[in-house]
Design an enzyme around this catalytic site. Structure first.
Site, short mmCIF file in Angstrom:
data_model
loop_
_atom_site.label_atom_id
_atom_site.label_comp_id
_atom_site.label_asym_id
_atom_site.label_seq_id
_atom_site.Cartn_x
_atom_site.Cartn_y
_atom_site.Cartn_z
N SER A 18 0.81 -1.21 0.00
CA SER A 18 0.00 0.00 0.00
C SER A 18 0.85 1.27 0.00
O SER A 18 1.91 1.32 0.64
CB SER A 18 -0.91 0.01 1.23
OG SER A 18 -1.53 1.27 1.41
N GLU A 53 0.12 3.73 1.63
CA GLU A 53 0.11 4.21 3.01
C GLU A 53 1.45 3.94 3.70
O GLU A 53 1.78 4.59 4.69
CB GLU A 53 -1.03 3.57 3.80
CG GLU A 53 -2.42 4.05 3.42
CD GLU A 53 -2.75 5.42 3.99
OE1 GLU A 53 -2.22 5.77 5.06
OE2 GLU A 53 -3.54 6.14 3.34
N TYR A 58 -2.25 0.30 10.40
CA TYR A 58 -2.49 -0.36 9.11
C TYR A 58 -1.25 -0.32 8.24
O TYR A 58 -0.82 -1.34 7.68
CB TYR A 58 -3.66 0.31 8.39
CG TYR A 58 -3.80 -0.08 6.94
CD1 TYR A 58 -4.39 -1.30 6.59
CD2 TYR A 58 -3.36 0.76 5.93
CE1 TYR A 58 -4.52 -1.67 5.26
CE2 TYR A 58 -3.48 0.40 4.60
CZ TYR A 58 -4.06 -0.81 4.26
OH TYR A 58 -4.18 -1.17 2.94
#
Length: 325
Positions: free
Chosen positions: A128, A130, A152
């Site tokens: 990801s 992120e 996460y």
């Protein structure tokens, strides 16, 4: 001979679109399904795409490595796509241990099952953007250092490096796609793009008056999930496994995304948008914009759906849902 694929997270947005793509290419598709009290609606995305009867759903759980080993032993997949995760960033602060177990350690469970039961299978890990978090480069590529800003993202980073480690330690054909934000009508209502398009539909239909959001100045690089699952498949067709950033190379603020959605139905965003401080993240990721030049050169991949086209498709889908409902 047709290939066999196993998809974890097959009932999610990406899993459903990937299953559709693989079925169109003649694959036999098996999908991991976690049994829950919502079993009657868990396949809604597969039903939306009309493929629920074509995917072979198998019972298993990302936290139970024995179930994953059993499934890999029985299916003997040519390709395994690990898309399963606790994927809602905001919830990861409230459920950090669950997020770490499912999103992080779960990937290692799948890798270990492959190593033990089907070592020739090709593996894809859904990494990801992120993971870049507090960005170290203005535009993020495969060479950009990671600086995760949520439980996460930390869990995704663990899974990402585990994928690299299994590739280098055991010779597995294991690749990771560092995917930037990608959306569609199948995106969950808790994600900001779908929250916006659903609210726009409800406001247009007179069912709602205000949309409440947190930080609308955060910038994201948004693409369409259909484009991004194609990149996943392309990675596993390469002779040599590797890691790739998948992105559009265009970033806009949440505010600008809202303006696209509201203007599409003839509404003014300022008349309906309310900023709610309670919706801000404890640690924000302010800017994400990806450099997918490696994927374009090596895979021949590039995004084909614009942000405007995607948001319009999502608004249309939510208008249809709310009209029928």
């Amino acid at each position: 001979m047709s290939k066999t694929a196993l998809i974890t997270g097959v009932t999610g947005q990406d899993g459903a679109y990937l299953a559709q793509l693989l079925l169109e290419k003649g694959y036999e598709v098996h999908g991991l399904m976690r049994r829950s009290a919502s079993a009657d609606v868990i396949g809604d995305r597969l039903r939306w795409l009309g493929i629920i009867d074509d995917v072979r759903l198998v019972d298993g759980n990302m936290t139970d490595v024995s179930s994953l080993m059993r499934i890999v032993r029985q299916v003997q997949p040519d390709e395994v796509y690990n898309l399963a995760a606790q994927s809602f960033v905001k919830s990861s602060w409230d459920q950090p241990l669950l997020t770490g177990t499912v999103t992080g350690l779960g990937a290692v469970h799948v890798l270990e099952a492959i190593r033990m039961e089907a070592p020739s299978a090709r593996f894809y890990q859904a990494s990801s953007s992120e993971m870049f978090g507090l960005v170290q480069h203005a535009v993020q590529s495969e060479a950009t250092p990671f600086y995760p800003r949520s439980p996460y993202a930390v869990a995704k980073l663990y899974a990402h490096w585990a994928t690299v480690n299994y590739r280098e330690s055991f010779g597995l054909h294991a690749s990771a796609g560092i995917l930037f934000n990608h959306e569609s009508p199948l995106r969950g209502i808790e994600f900001v793009t779908r929250k916006v398009t659903d609210a726009v539909a409800r406001i247009k239909l007179g069912q709602l008056d205000k949309l409440r959001l947190g930080n609308i100045e955060a910038k994201r690089d948004w693409g369409h999930a259909r484009d991004y699952v194609r990149a996943m498949w392309l990675m596993l067709q390469q002779e040599t496994p590797d890691d790739y950033v998948i992105a559009t190379g265009r970033t806009v603020t949440v505010r600008q995304m809202c303006e696209i959605a509201f203007s599409y139905v003839g509404l003014n965003v300022e008349d309906h948008l309310v900023i709610d401080p309670a919706l801000f993240r404890p640690a924000e990721v302010d800017l994400l914009i990806g450099d997918a030049s490696k994927a374009k050169a090596a895979l021949g991949w590039e995004a084909t759906v614009t942000l405007e086209e995607m948001i319009h498709e999502m608004v249309d889908a939510d208008l249809a849902r709310r009209t029928q409902g």
